[in-house]
Design a protein around this motif. Structure first.
Motif, mmCIF file in Angstrom:
data_model
loop_
_atom_site.group_PDB
_atom_site.id
_atom_site.type_symbol
_atom_site.label_atom_id
_atom_site.label_comp_id
_atom_site.label_asym_id
_atom_site.label_seq_id
_atom_site.Cartn_x
_atom_site.Cartn_y
_atom_site.Cartn_z
ATOM 1 N N LEU A 110 -25.702 -16.595 24.615
ATOM 2 C CA LEU A 110 -25.073 -17.909 24.864
ATOM 3 C C LEU A 110 -23.886 -17.751 25.800
ATOM 4 O O LEU A 110 -23.676 -18.545 26.716
ATOM 5 C CB LEU A 110 -24.606 -18.542 23.544
ATOM 6 C CG LEU A 110 -25.690 -18.968 22.551
ATOM 7 C CD1 LEU A 110 -25.072 -19.581 21.305
ATOM 8 C CD2 LEU A 110 -26.654 -19.952 23.195
ATOM 9 N N THR A 114 -24.525 -19.504 29.386
ATOM 10 C CA THR A 114 -24.101 -20.906 29.290
ATOM 11 C C THR A 114 -22.580 -20.980 29.188
ATOM 12 O O THR A 114 -21.908 -19.969 28.964
ATOM 13 C CB THR A 114 -24.713 -21.594 28.041
ATOM 14 O OG1 THR A 114 -24.117 -21.023 26.862
ATOM 15 C CG2 THR A 114 -26.220 -21.417 27.971
ATOM 16 N N GLN A 116 -19.073 -23.404 27.680
ATOM 17 C CA GLN A 116 -18.689 -24.266 26.559
ATOM 18 C C GLN A 116 -19.185 -25.684 26.826
ATOM 19 O O GLN A 116 -19.187 -26.143 27.962
ATOM 20 C CB GLN A 116 -17.174 -24.272 26.415
ATOM 21 C CG GLN A 116 -16.656 -22.884 26.108
ATOM 22 C CD GLN A 116 -15.522 -22.875 25.096
ATOM 23 O OE1 GLN A 116 -15.012 -23.903 24.714
ATOM 24 N NE2 GLN A 116 -15.138 -21.697 24.667
ATOM 25 N N SER A 117 -19.627 -26.352 25.771
ATOM 26 C CA SER A 117 -20.146 -27.730 25.802
ATOM 27 C C SER A 117 -21.545 -27.859 26.400
ATOM 28 O O SER A 117 -22.102 -28.958 26.412
ATOM 29 C CB SER A 117 -19.208 -28.700 26.535
ATOM 30 O OG SER A 117 -17.934 -28.617 25.990
ATOM 31 N N ASP A 118 -22.100 -26.795 26.913
ATOM 32 C CA ASP A 118 -23.494 -26.880 27.360
ATOM 33 C C ASP A 118 -24.389 -27.134 26.141
ATOM 34 O O ASP A 118 -24.071 -26.700 25.021
ATOM 35 C CB ASP A 118 -23.942 -25.558 28.009
ATOM 36 C CG ASP A 118 -23.426 -25.424 29.441
ATOM 37 O OD1 ASP A 118 -22.940 -26.432 30.000
ATOM 38 O OD2 ASP A 118 -23.519 -24.311 29.995
ATOM 39 N N ILE A 134 -24.477 -21.262 17.562
ATOM 40 C CA ILE A 134 -24.299 -22.227 18.668
ATOM 41 C C ILE A 134 -22.955 -22.935 18.505
ATOM 42 O O ILE A 134 -22.151 -23.016 19.428
ATOM 43 C CB ILE A 134 -25.463 -23.253 18.688
ATOM 44 C CG1 ILE A 134 -26.768 -22.555 19.079
ATOM 45 C CG2 ILE A 134 -25.159 -24.415 19.628
ATOM 46 C CD1 ILE A 134 -28.030 -23.392 18.854
ATOM 47 N N ARG A 139 -20.809 -24.485 21.785
ATOM 48 C CA ARG A 139 -21.853 -25.116 22.585
ATOM 49 C C ARG A 139 -22.329 -26.352 21.816
ATOM 50 O O ARG A 139 -22.155 -26.437 20.587
ATOM 51 C CB ARG A 139 -23.038 -24.163 22.796
ATOM 52 C CG ARG A 139 -22.967 -23.279 24.035
ATOM 53 C CD ARG A 139 -21.768 -22.409 24.069
ATOM 54 N NE ARG A 139 -21.747 -21.479 25.186
ATOM 55 C CZ ARG A 139 -20.716 -20.730 25.514
ATOM 56 N NH1 ARG A 139 -19.582 -20.784 24.832
ATOM 57 N NH2 ARG A 139 -20.768 -19.917 26.547
#
Ligand code: PLP
Length: 392
Positions: A110, A114, A116-118, A134, A139
């Motif tokens: 993660l 990716t 943050q906030s994805d 998650i 995320r």
């Protein structure tokens, strides 16, 4: 203990020690007498691992060296050989990375792929740690609830597509699925691959249960769905579930795509992790020598599942799902008309069975309970009798 012709799992049970999650779960009942509880929650099997695993550990103790691990090339070769023999797919050894367990590996992935906030998509109800990792990595958790049709789970990609907001970056598919034990067909996996391709999503396929498939069924490992279909995937496998050595905390993160692999390795390096010597050694010997144990185990577990399902499905209010794989039964208690909480308490304090409650698996899990059947047939029978006496 071990029969000449194979393993006699009725007589190959491990002691549950005080320093184990299984024991903690019993202690957490706060009961004055904990001896009568059946601990069917935590997904450790009740069996000892293959005899060669135990003797290897004994030998390590005899040699007295408890230092850092080395020998990764030999381990990687064993992983590629295992996947080739068991799953008809041979990764290159350099594609195989290791991590301190697959949950940790998902966390690293993660952070590697990716921000943050994805949005991270999972198919619920599913193994509870997906949502925990998650969320704790900040995320956005996106749950695509599976559809239950004729007592089996199906992915609902149309519904998921309609809900897409544009911040989705990564999908985690549990294959075979926990809970519900679904083996995804080749076509279902191709659909997921095309979905990811269309929406530019990276796919993590968690195949930790890939070896624990009913003898008559066949799991299809994701890379076998077709070479040129989709490259943006990370395949996770492990010996820990297969051979009941979860305390070894290791897992394989197999990434054929160079750029994804490079990113994962950088993020993994940033965790400071180096391989756990005991886990790696035990995993390697299990892959090399555990074939007989595994094939005997699958037959034993299938027998347990049949006994459990047969007895539970005789009850009007309970439905035990037909499971293709894993050793985990998944039982729907909604027809009892009682709440999950009441059913949980009743299971725990009246039937004296510790199970996992469905709501922790996310959408669609409410008022289901998961029971670990990788235990003696005697105990499985006892559990059905206790459930019958309080839920019939
Ligand atoms: C789907 C799935 N992934 C991962 C894990 C745990 O993996 P690890 O112990 O390697 O973190 C489990 C454990 O039950 C699981 O069911």
């Amino acid at each position: 203990m071990v029969k000449q012709m194979g393993y006699d799992f009725d007589n190959y049970l491990a002691e549950i020690p005080e320093n184990s999650l299984k024991h903690d779960a019993v202690i957490a009942t706060n009961s004055s007498d904990v001896s009568g509880f059946l601990s069917m929650g935590v997904a450790d099997m009740s069996f000892k691992p293959p005899i060669e695993v135990l003797s290897t550990l004994e030998n390590e103790i005899k040699r007295g060296f408890l230092g850092y691990y080395g020998g990764i090339e030999s381990y990687r070769r064993e992983v590629t050989k295992w996947l080739k023999t068991k799953h008809d797919w041979e990764p290159k050894p350099e594609w195989v990375n290791t991590a301190h367990g697959l949950v940790a590996a998902i966390g690293t992935a993660l952070r590697a792929f990716t921000n943050q906030s994805d949005g991270i998509i999972i198919f619920s109800p599913v193994y509870h740690q997906f949502r925990n990792i998650i969320k704790s990595n900040n995320r956005e958790l996106i749950e695509s609830e599976m559809i239950k049709k004729n007592g089996r789970y199906y992915l609902d990609l149309d519904n998921l597509e309609n809900k897409m907001k544009g911040n989705e970056k990564l999908v985690i598919l549990c294959s075979p699925h926990n809970p519900g034990g679904r083996i995804w067909t080749k076509n279902e996996q191709i659909e997921v691959a095309y979905f990811c391709k269309k929406h530019n999503l990276i796919l993590i396929i968690d195949e930790i249960h890939n070896d624990l498939v009913n003898p008559e069924n066949k799991h299809i490992t994701f890379p076998r769905i077709g070479d040129d279909c989709f490259q943006n995937f990370i395949l996770m496998t492990s010996t820990t579930k297969t051979f009941n050595i979860a305390g070894g905390l290791m897992g394989n993160v197999i990434i054929p795509n160079n750029s994804l692999r490079d990113k994962f390795q950088k993020a993994n390096f940033a965790t400071g992790e180096t391989p756990n010597r005991f886990g790696m050694i035990l995993g390697e010997v299990a892959m090399r020598s555990g074939h007989q144990w595994l094939s005997d185990l699958l037959i034993y577990i299938e027998k347990n599942k049949k006994i459990f399902d047969n007895e539970i499905n005789k009850l009007n209010n309970l439905v035990s799902m037909k499971i293709d794989s894993t050793y985990l039964a998944w039982v729907d208690f909604t027809k009892t008309g009682d709440t999950e909480n009441n059913n949980f308490q009743k299971l725990k304090y009246e039937s004296k069975i510790i199970s996992n409650r469905g709501s922790t698996f996310g959408l669609g899990g409410d008022n289901h309970f998961r029971f670990n059947l990788a235990t003696s047939t005697e105990l499985v029978k006892k559990s059905t009798e206790r459930i019958k006496s309080f839920f019939d």
